[in-house]
Design an enzyme around this catalytic site. Structure first.
Site, short mmCIF file in Angstrom:
data_model
loop_
_atom_site.label_atom_id
_atom_site.label_comp_id
_atom_site.label_asym_id
_atom_site.label_seq_id
_atom_site.Cartn_x
_atom_site.Cartn_y
_atom_site.Cartn_z
N HIS A 66 4.17 9.40 13.12
CA HIS A 66 3.23 8.33 13.43
C HIS A 66 3.99 7.10 13.91
CE1 HIS A 66 4.27 7.14 9.34
NE2 HIS A 66 3.36 6.21 9.24
N HIS A 91 0.82 -1.22 0.00
CA HIS A 91 0.00 0.00 0.00
C HIS A 91 0.85 1.26 0.00
CE1 HIS A 91 0.89 -0.61 4.29
NE2 HIS A 91 0.69 0.68 4.45
O1 LIG Z 1 1.63 -5.95 11.16
C1 LIG Z 1 2.33 -5.84 10.14
O2 LIG Z 1 3.17 -6.67 9.84
C2 LIG Z 1 2.19 -4.69 9.24
C3 LIG Z 1 1.59 -3.55 9.61
C4 LIG Z 1 1.44 -2.51 8.61
O3 LIG Z 1 1.62 -2.76 7.43
C5 LIG Z 1 1.14 -1.19 9.04
C6 LIG Z 1 1.21 -0.17 8.16
C7 LIG Z 1 1.06 1.19 8.57
C8 LIG Z 1 1.34 2.20 7.70
O4 LIG Z 1 1.66 1.97 6.44
C9 LIG Z 1 1.42 3.61 8.11
O5 LIG Z 1 2.27 4.28 7.51
O6 LIG Z 1 0.70 4.03 9.00
FE LIG Z 2 3.45 3.16 6.12
#
Ligand SMILES: O=C(O)/C=C/C(=O)/C=C/C=C(\O)C(=O)O
Ligand SMILES: [Fe+2]
Length: 314
Positions: free
Chosen positions: A179, A115
């Site tokens: 963040h 993403h």
């Molecule tokens: O739990 C995992 O392995 C992955 C968690 C995520 O992919 C979280 C992504 C969060 C973002 O991309 C962000 O920038 O907030």
């Molecule tokens: Fe991210």
């Protein structure tokens, strides 16, 4: 030849758990501005600088930077899936030029993006397959990380090489600002998660759904004020945006990696993509910010920013 810039935050939670309607409306207005800017630029190549979240780049071999000549998006968090229309000749040319400039970028003929790369393309272009791209991965999550000065040099080298292509190039940056969402960390994770960070490519749909649900649940708790994740830091975000807007990016060289984490959370390292695009644009002369939006949005665990900029006097 022209270079233009758009940098924006991404968030897995967009469209899932929404903030108040007026916040969504302000974000939409900022995205509308960015879309109008991009339509005016009418790029025939998008160089998209994006992080990855242990989907395409894992600890079996974690480069600091990688340029993709072929790439596929996994379609996580509701983003588009499938092959990206990568301009392979442009990718090879950028990689050669960046290596010639002394920045040891990796090169991939099978890049996987998540993403982090797909969401800004979806938001700005309505999909991942509407305009030729060159994806540039910047490691923003998997510590240890190199100093931000290297990111600036990467950006400068890409900018010079992109300008030499004689194309209308949009430099697109994705991530940040302050963040600290729940992305696992190698040094703190339990053994089964460590194994996933090293070799957990291609999880089952159930495993992926469980990971995504954890992020959504964390966002709900964060918005409700019941989370122990670090608060957003709008003051830090605004200071950072001010430095980028001013154009003297070398100032950031003295910002240590530890200071990013302490002041703005682990995932604030994603602003490396913002540094890279601004350095790339700045490599061809002074630039001007055309529009800028910032709002701290706890529902999305995001200091959310959208900036457009182009070469001064264009
Ligand atoms: O739990 C995992 O392995 C992955 C968690 C995520 O992919 C979280 C992504 C969060 C973002 O991309 C962000 O920038 O907030
Ligand atoms: Fe991210």
């Amino acid at each position: 030849m022209s270079l233009a810039l758009c940098a924006l935050s991404h968030t897995p939670v967009m469209g899932v758990h929404q903030p108040a309607d007026e916040v969504v409306a302000r974000v939409e207005a900022a995205l509308d501005d960015a879309r109008a800017f991009v339509a005016d630029v009418d790029p025939d190549l998008v160089v998209v600088f994006a992080p990855d979240h242990y989907n395409g780049f894992l600890y079996d071999l974690m480069p600091s930077f990688c340029i993709g000549a072929q790439a596929t998006a996994i379609g996580d968090y509701g983003t588009s899936a499938g092959p990206l229309p990568v301009d392979r000749a442009a990718a090879r040319s950028l990689a050669s030029a960046v290596l010639d400039a002394g920045v040891d970028v990796a090169f991939s003929e099978r890049m996987t993006v998540d993403h982090g790369c797909a969401q800004p393309l979806d938001l700005l272009f309505g999909g991942i397959d509407t305009v030729p791209v060159v994806p540039v991965f910047i490691n923003c999550v998997a510590e240890p990380l190199g100093p931000v000065s290297r990111v600036r040099l990467l950006g400068e080298a890409v900018g010079r090489a992109a300008a030499a292509l004689d194309r209308r190039v949009l430099l697109l940056g994705s991530g940040g600002l302050s963040h600290d969402p729940p992305v696992p960390r190698l040094t703190e994770a339990p053994p089964e998660v460590v194994e996933r960070l090293i070799s957990g490519r291609n999880p089952t749909p159930e495993e992926r759904a469980a990971r995504q649900d954890r992020v959504f649940d964390a966002a709900l708790a964060y918005a409700a004020g019941t989370s122990d994740l670090m608060p957003l830091n709008p003051e830090w975000d605004r200071r950072f945006l001010e430095v980028l807007g001013g154009g003297d990016l070398a100032q950031l060289d003295s910002w240590s990696n530890e200071s990013f984490v302490q002041e703005a959370g682990h995932s604030s390292h994603e602003v490396r993509t913002w540094i890279a695009v601004h350095a790339a644009l700045g490599a061809m002369g002074p630039y001007e910010v055309r529009s800028t939006f910032y709002e701290a949005i706890p529902e999305w665990i995001a200091g959310f920013g959208v900036t457009t900029a182009e070469t001064r006097g264009r």
